[in-house]
Enzyme design. Structure first.
Site, PDB file in Angstrom:
ATOM      1  N   ASP A   7       1.363  12.288  -6.355  1.00 56.30           N
ATOM      2  CA  ASP A   7       2.094  13.205  -7.157  1.00 56.30           C
ATOM      3  C   ASP A   7       1.538  13.260  -8.791  1.00 56.30           C
ATOM      4  OD1 ASP A   7       4.353  14.489  -5.170  1.00 56.30           O
ATOM      5  OD2 ASP A   7       4.247  12.402  -5.124  1.00 56.30           O
ATOM      6  N   VAL A  42       0.748  -1.102   0.134  1.00 52.65           N
ATOM      7  CA  VAL A  42      -0.030   0.068  -0.068  1.00 52.65           C
ATOM      8  C   VAL A  42       1.157   1.166   0.094  1.00 52.65           C
ATOM      9  CG1 VAL A  42      -2.326  -0.749   1.139  1.00 52.65           C
ATOM     10  CG2 VAL A  42      -0.279  -0.520   2.567  1.00 52.65           C
ATOM     11  N   GLU A  87       9.000   0.317  -5.820  1.00 51.24           N
ATOM     12  CA  GLU A  87       9.270  -0.858  -5.192  1.00 51.24           C
ATOM     13  C   GLU A  87       8.656  -2.067  -5.705  1.00 51.24           C
ATOM     14  OE1 GLU A  87       7.774   1.935  -3.446  1.00 51.24           O
ATOM     15  OE2 GLU A  87       9.694   2.328  -2.326  1.00 51.24           O
ATOM     16  N   THR A 147       2.402   4.827  -2.289  1.00 51.23           N
ATOM     17  CA  THR A 147       1.916   6.232  -3.152  1.00 51.23           C
ATOM     18  C   THR A 147       2.698   6.252  -4.471  1.00 51.23           C
ATOM     19  OG1 THR A 147       3.712   7.494  -2.155  1.00 51.23           O
ATOM     20  CG2 THR A 147       1.508   7.709  -1.194  1.00 51.23           C
TER      21      THR A 147
HETATM   22  N1  HPA Z   1       8.214   9.332  -8.013  1.00 49.93           N
HETATM   23  C1  HPA Z   1       8.740   8.021  -7.511  1.00 49.93           C
HETATM   24  N2  HPA Z   1       7.938   7.665  -6.557  1.00 49.93           N
HETATM   25  C2  HPA Z   1       6.862   8.260  -5.983  1.00 49.93           C
HETATM   26  C3  HPA Z   1       6.608   9.369  -6.415  1.00 49.93           C
HETATM   27  C4  HPA Z   1       7.399  10.146  -7.657  1.00 49.93           C
HETATM   28  O1  HPA Z   1       6.956  11.138  -8.133  1.00 49.93           O
HETATM   29  N3  HPA Z   1       5.245   9.915  -5.664  1.00 49.93           N
HETATM   30  C5  HPA Z   1       5.140   8.934  -4.805  1.00 49.93           C
HETATM   31  N4  HPA Z   1       6.123   8.110  -5.011  1.00 49.93           N
END
Ligand code: HPA
Length: 232
Positions: A205, A89, A182, A91
């Site tokens: 992002d 889990v 990952e 981002t």
């Molecule tokens: N780049 C790489 N990994 C990430 C990003 C990103 O902009 N945002 C969240 N994980």
């Protein structure tokens, strides 16, 4: 029994584990979603917990950032602690205009600029894919909950600070939805060692519009994915 990175006995860790990158997020999940939770790992502060969710034993542990870090933890969890279902889990950064902040992505497969696959000495490149079983269940739960989500490929990158901020466009032109750091290693280890894996990612992002989720709002956004990961 302890491995170099995980201090636990066999049986202390459930067959199913949620894997956030941040160990403090593992603590948050343990404290807010699990009953009778017990901490099993403290080595390097990579906190791991096992508790009960709706009557089922489930664990949660941080992985750290990047291919090397999740490569180590996922290998040890599967090989030495018999973990069978690993759900990241995390981002990601969206490569597509229509994949907005807070949207959820199920990473069907991962491409990479990492050298992780060189260990297998293949005479080609390996395509790392998720468990269809976990993917299908996650998609069904997301549909039931009416959460907006996307299914597709992601890029697992070794580089957070890209020198060329337009380099993502080449990956996007091949349909890659987002970047994180990952999933490729997690899917490789699961496939190689006979476990199931899925990455559920929340967009933090937006590389096209250059928006980002505010640090304080990140926790809230994660709650959705945790729910889905726990329900699988
Ligand atoms: N780049 C790489 N990994 C990430 C990003 C990103 O902009 N945002 C969240 N994980």
């Amino acid at each position: 029994m302890a491995t170099p990175h995980i201090r636990a006995e066999k049986g202390d860790i459930a067959e199913k584990i949620l894997l956030p990158g941040d160990p403090l997020r593992a603590k948050f999940i343990s404290e807010n979603f699990l009953q009778n939770s017990v901490q099993f790992n403290d080595i390097r502060n990579m906190l791991g917990f096992t508790g009960i969710y709706k009557g089922e034993k489930v664990s949660v542990m941080g992985t750290g950032m990047g291919v090397s870090s999740i490569g180590i933890y996922s290998y040890e969890l599967i090989k030495f602690f018999d973990v069978k279902k690993l759900i990241r889990v995390g981002t990601c950064g969206s490569y597509k205009k229509d994949v907005g902040l807070h949207d959820i992505i199920l990473a069907q497969g991962a491409s990479t600029n990492s050298n992780f696959q060189s260990q297998y000495e293949l005479n080609g490149t390996y395509s790392a894919i998720s468990s269809f079983n976990l993917l299908e269940r996650a998609a069904n739960i997301l549909r039931e909950k009416n959460y907006k989500f996307h299914v597709g490929g992601v890029l697992t990158s070794d580089i957070f600070y890209e020198p060329d901020e337009n380099s993502y466009k080449k990956w996007a032109s091949l349909g890659v939805l987002a970047v994180e750091m990952e999933t490729y290693a997690l899917y490789c280890n699961a496939s190689r060692l006979g476990a199931e894996a899925l990455s559920i990612l929340s967009v933090s992002d937006q590389l096209v519009t250059k928006e980002a989720v505010k640090t304080d709002d990140r926790e809230k956004a994660f709650t959705k994915m945790m729910e889905v990961a726990l329900e699988i």
